[in-house]
Scaffold this active site. Structure first.
Site, PDB file in Angstrom:
ATOM      1  N   ILE A 114     115.921  24.500  57.919  1.00 19.60           N
ATOM      2  CA  ILE A 114     117.064  25.488  56.764  1.00 19.60           C
ATOM      3  C   ILE A 114     118.337  24.457  55.988  1.00 19.60           C
ATOM      4  O   ILE A 114     118.572  24.741  55.023  1.00 19.60           O
ATOM      5  CB  ILE A 114     117.202  26.584  57.915  1.00 19.60           C
ATOM      6  CG1 ILE A 114     116.643  27.275  57.970  1.00 19.60           C
ATOM      7  CG2 ILE A 114     118.406  27.187  56.386  1.00 19.60           C
ATOM      8  CD1 ILE A 114     117.064  28.325  59.018  1.00 19.60           C
ATOM      9  N   ARG A 152     126.514  10.994  50.201  1.00 24.58           N
ATOM     10  CA  ARG A 152     125.615  10.939  49.222  1.00 24.58           C
ATOM     11  C   ARG A 152     126.875   9.505  48.449  1.00 24.58           C
ATOM     12  O   ARG A 152     128.153  10.045  48.828  1.00 24.58           O
ATOM     13  CB  ARG A 152     124.765  11.906  48.181  1.00 24.58           C
ATOM     14  CG  ARG A 152     124.165  12.642  48.772  1.00 24.58           C
ATOM     15  CD  ARG A 152     123.258  13.140  48.190  1.00 24.58           C
ATOM     16  NE  ARG A 152     121.789  14.289  48.997  1.00 24.58           N
ATOM     17  CZ  ARG A 152     120.892  14.140  48.409  1.00 24.58           C
ATOM     18  NH1 ARG A 152     120.517  13.444  47.290  1.00 24.58           N
ATOM     19  NH2 ARG A 152     119.941  14.940  48.947  1.00 24.58           N
ATOM     20  N   ASP A 191     114.579  19.968  47.511  1.00 30.58           N
ATOM     21  CA  ASP A 191     114.248  19.143  47.667  1.00 30.58           C
ATOM     22  C   ASP A 191     112.641  18.087  47.551  1.00 30.58           C
ATOM     23  O   ASP A 191     112.328  18.880  46.705  1.00 30.58           O
ATOM     24  CB  ASP A 191     114.225  19.352  48.664  1.00 30.58           C
ATOM     25  CG  ASP A 191     114.766  18.323  49.666  1.00 30.58           C
ATOM     26  OD1 ASP A 191     115.034  17.315  49.549  1.00 30.58           O
ATOM     27  OD2 ASP A 191     114.166  18.477  50.965  1.00 30.58           O
ATOM     28  N   HIS A 210     117.428  14.452  39.676  1.00 33.30           N
ATOM     29  CA  HIS A 210     117.933  15.702  39.426  1.00 33.30           C
ATOM     30  C   HIS A 210     117.742  15.773  38.397  1.00 33.30           C
ATOM     31  O   HIS A 210     118.255  17.486  38.401  1.00 33.30           O
ATOM     32  CB  HIS A 210     118.880  14.734  40.088  1.00 33.30           C
ATOM     33  CG  HIS A 210     119.862  15.115  41.395  1.00 33.30           C
ATOM     34  ND1 HIS A 210     119.219  15.236  42.421  1.00 33.30           N
ATOM     35  CD2 HIS A 210     119.666  13.698  41.951  1.00 33.30           C
ATOM     36  CE1 HIS A 210     119.299  15.046  43.849  1.00 33.30           C
ATOM     37  NE2 HIS A 210     120.363  13.730  42.762  1.00 33.30           N
ATOM     38  N   ARG A 236     111.042  26.056  50.905  1.00 34.10           N
ATOM     39  CA  ARG A 236     111.621  24.774  50.677  1.00 34.10           C
ATOM     40  C   ARG A 236     110.724  24.294  49.976  1.00 34.10           C
ATOM     41  O   ARG A 236     109.636  23.729  50.860  1.00 34.10           O
ATOM     42  CB  ARG A 236     112.481  24.142  52.398  1.00 34.10           C
ATOM     43  CG  ARG A 236     112.551  22.672  52.046  1.00 34.10           C
ATOM     44  CD  ARG A 236     113.446  22.862  53.269  1.00 34.10           C
ATOM     45  NE  ARG A 236     113.891  21.572  52.375  1.00 34.10           N
ATOM     46  CZ  ARG A 236     114.917  20.871  53.893  1.00 34.10           C
ATOM     47  NH1 ARG A 236     115.940  21.409  54.540  1.00 34.10           N
ATOM     48  NH2 ARG A 236     115.777  18.969  52.566  1.00 34.10           N
ATOM     49  N   LEU A 283     117.917  38.999  36.135  1.00 32.76           N
ATOM     50  CA  LEU A 283     118.560  38.462  37.254  1.00 32.76           C
ATOM     51  C   LEU A 283     119.255  37.912  37.263  1.00 32.76           C
ATOM     52  O   LEU A 283     120.167  37.153  36.502  1.00 32.76           O
ATOM     53  CB  LEU A 283     116.974  37.315  36.557  1.00 32.76           C
ATOM     54  CG  LEU A 283     116.808  36.122  37.844  1.00 32.76           C
ATOM     55  CD1 LEU A 283     115.281  36.216  38.531  1.00 32.76           C
ATOM     56  CD2 LEU A 283     118.087  35.279  37.774  1.00 32.76           C
ATOM     57  N   ARG A 297     112.942  12.104  45.301  1.00 35.50           N
ATOM     58  CA  ARG A 297     112.049  10.914  45.418  1.00 35.50           C
ATOM     59  C   ARG A 297     110.812  10.363  44.572  1.00 35.50           C
ATOM     60  O   ARG A 297     109.695  10.125  44.435  1.00 35.50           O
ATOM     61  CB  ARG A 297     110.573  12.035  47.022  1.00 35.50           C
ATOM     62  CG  ARG A 297     111.123  11.511  48.646  1.00 35.50           C
ATOM     63  CD  ARG A 297     110.783  11.620  49.383  1.00 35.50           C
ATOM     64  NE  ARG A 297     111.340  13.464  49.456  1.00 35.50           N
ATOM     65  CZ  ARG A 297     111.395  14.511  49.766  1.00 35.50           C
ATOM     66  NH1 ARG A 297     109.957  14.700  50.752  1.00 35.50           N
ATOM     67  NH2 ARG A 297     111.803  15.211  50.451  1.00 35.50           N
ATOM     68  N   TRP A 298     110.995  12.399  43.836  1.00 36.82           N
ATOM     69  CA  TRP A 298     109.979  12.575  42.769  1.00 36.82           C
ATOM     70  C   TRP A 298     110.680  11.023  41.783  1.00 36.82           C
ATOM     71  O   TRP A 298     109.852  10.849  41.249  1.00 36.82           O
ATOM     72  CB  TRP A 298     110.503  13.360  41.280  1.00 36.82           C
ATOM     73  CG  TRP A 298     109.637  13.642  40.524  1.00 36.82           C
ATOM     74  CD1 TRP A 298     108.637  14.190  40.484  1.00 36.82           C
ATOM     75  CD2 TRP A 298     110.202  13.749  39.384  1.00 36.82           C
ATOM     76  NE1 TRP A 298     108.479  14.439  39.095  1.00 36.82           N
ATOM     77  CE2 TRP A 298     109.956  13.696  38.012  1.00 36.82           C
ATOM     78  CE3 TRP A 298     111.437  12.911  38.341  1.00 36.82           C
ATOM     79  CZ2 TRP A 298     109.674  14.157  36.465  1.00 36.82           C
ATOM     80  CZ3 TRP A 298     111.702  12.571  37.399  1.00 36.82           C
ATOM     81  CH2 TRP A 298     110.018  12.926  36.269  1.00 36.82           C
ATOM     82  N   SER A 305     125.194  20.962  48.439  1.00 34.07           N
ATOM     83  CA  SER A 305     125.336  20.805  50.155  1.00 34.07           C
ATOM     84  C   SER A 305     127.011  21.460  50.651  1.00 34.07           C
ATOM     85  O   SER A 305     127.414  19.981  50.159  1.00 34.07           O
ATOM     86  CB  SER A 305     124.741  20.975  51.379  1.00 34.07           C
ATOM     87  OG  SER A 305     124.256  19.502  51.517  1.00 34.07           O
ATOM     88  N   GLU A 343     111.453  35.483  55.292  1.00 30.37           N
ATOM     89  CA  GLU A 343     109.910  34.867  55.431  1.00 30.37           C
ATOM     90  C   GLU A 343     109.990  33.523  54.978  1.00 30.37           C
ATOM     91  O   GLU A 343     110.675  32.642  53.472  1.00 30.37           O
ATOM     92  CB  GLU A 343     108.817  35.386  54.621  1.00 30.37           C
ATOM     93  CG  GLU A 343     108.496  37.366  55.082  1.00 30.37           C
ATOM     94  CD  GLU A 343     107.920  36.951  56.555  1.00 30.37           C
ATOM     95  OE1 GLU A 343     107.459  36.084  56.620  1.00 30.37           O
ATOM     96  OE2 GLU A 343     108.074  38.020  57.392  1.00 30.37           O
TER      97      GLU A 343
END
Ligand code: FPP
Length: 223
Positions: free
Chosen positions: A173, A53, A2, A19, A166, A113, A6-7, A47, A185
């Site tokens: 969430i 959007r 997220d 993005h 996050r 990974l 704003r960036w 999502s 956690e």
């Protein structure tokens, strides 16, 4: 991931550029995770609710993802990354579905990974689709245990996450891995995603090591 919008806004740029910077941040974080021996990384890229959007942002994101796959797939493969897409593929374009299939099949042999890309994903969607699949497979109601349902979840191939991060300062969430985070956690970072780097990752990992994980039991007294 997220904070991309704003960036960009802080730099007087259209949201798309946030993005774009977000993709670069992701590639660096994948490498940082490999360097730290992390075997599973799951990112929330789009999502089920992101369709709300503006249409130019949605189409920009779809184009960006296609471009990112063609730009970074070979690099990810060389890094030993296995890519898996988690989410409802029915609603995405044929072109994107083909790119996802190619990303998955060309990296299927990798094991350093696993990068799970949650795309057109929602935690509630996942629980519903798993239940539907279990019913369609003929699982009797009395045999539908937590373990059984887990077999049908979109993330069945991966362990439950140890750590949920996050970025962007929001403390919620937002319908991410609802089923899987029962004992995860949480770490909330004020960093906007494009600024999230290996130092902030280390801060999250350090915070994780301070946690006392009991999984509903009592604290271990042995070493
Ligand atoms: C949330 O920031 C970010 C997204 C909805 C998109 C994230 C997607 C990527 C970084 C592309 C990933 C690409 C691949 C190939 C996996 P926001 O727009 O909600 O930011 P804001 O809260 O500052 O507005």
């Amino acid at each position: 991931m997220d904070g991309n919008g704003r960036w960009a806004k802080k730099r007087f740029l259209p949201r798309f550029f946030g993005h774009k910077a977000g993709v670069d941040a992701l590639v660096k974080i994948v490498q940082a995770c490999i360097d730290r021996g992390i075997e599973h990384l799951t990112v929330f890229a789009f999502s089920s609710e992101n369709w709300k959007r503006p249409s130019d942002e949605v189409s920009g994101l779809m184009g960006l993802v296609l471009a990112a796959v063609s730009r970074y797939l070979a690099k990810m493969g060389a890094m030993g990354v296995r890519i898996r897409i988690v989410g409802d593929r029915d609603a995405v374009s044929d072109k994107l579905r083909a790119a996802w299939n190619e990303a998955e099949s060309s990296t299927a042999h990798n094991s350093k990974l696993t990068l799970n890309v949650a795309f057109n994903y929602g935690g509630r969607w996942d629980i519903v689709q798993a239940t539907r699949k279990a019913i369609a497979a003929g699982v009797p109601a009395e045999e539908l245990t937590e373990a059984k349902l887990s077999e049908f979840m979109a993330m069945a191939h991966a362990p439950d996450p140890d750590l949920f991060i996050r970025t962007g300062g929001e403390v919620r969430i937002s319908n991410f891995l609802l089923w899987q985070v029962a004992y995860t956690e949480f770490f909330f970072s004020d960093c906007l995603w494009p600024e999230f780097d290996e130092h902030e990752l280390d801060a999250a990992i350090a915070a994780f090591h301070e946690r006392d994980r009991r999984f509903g039991g009592v604290k271990e007294t042995t070493a």
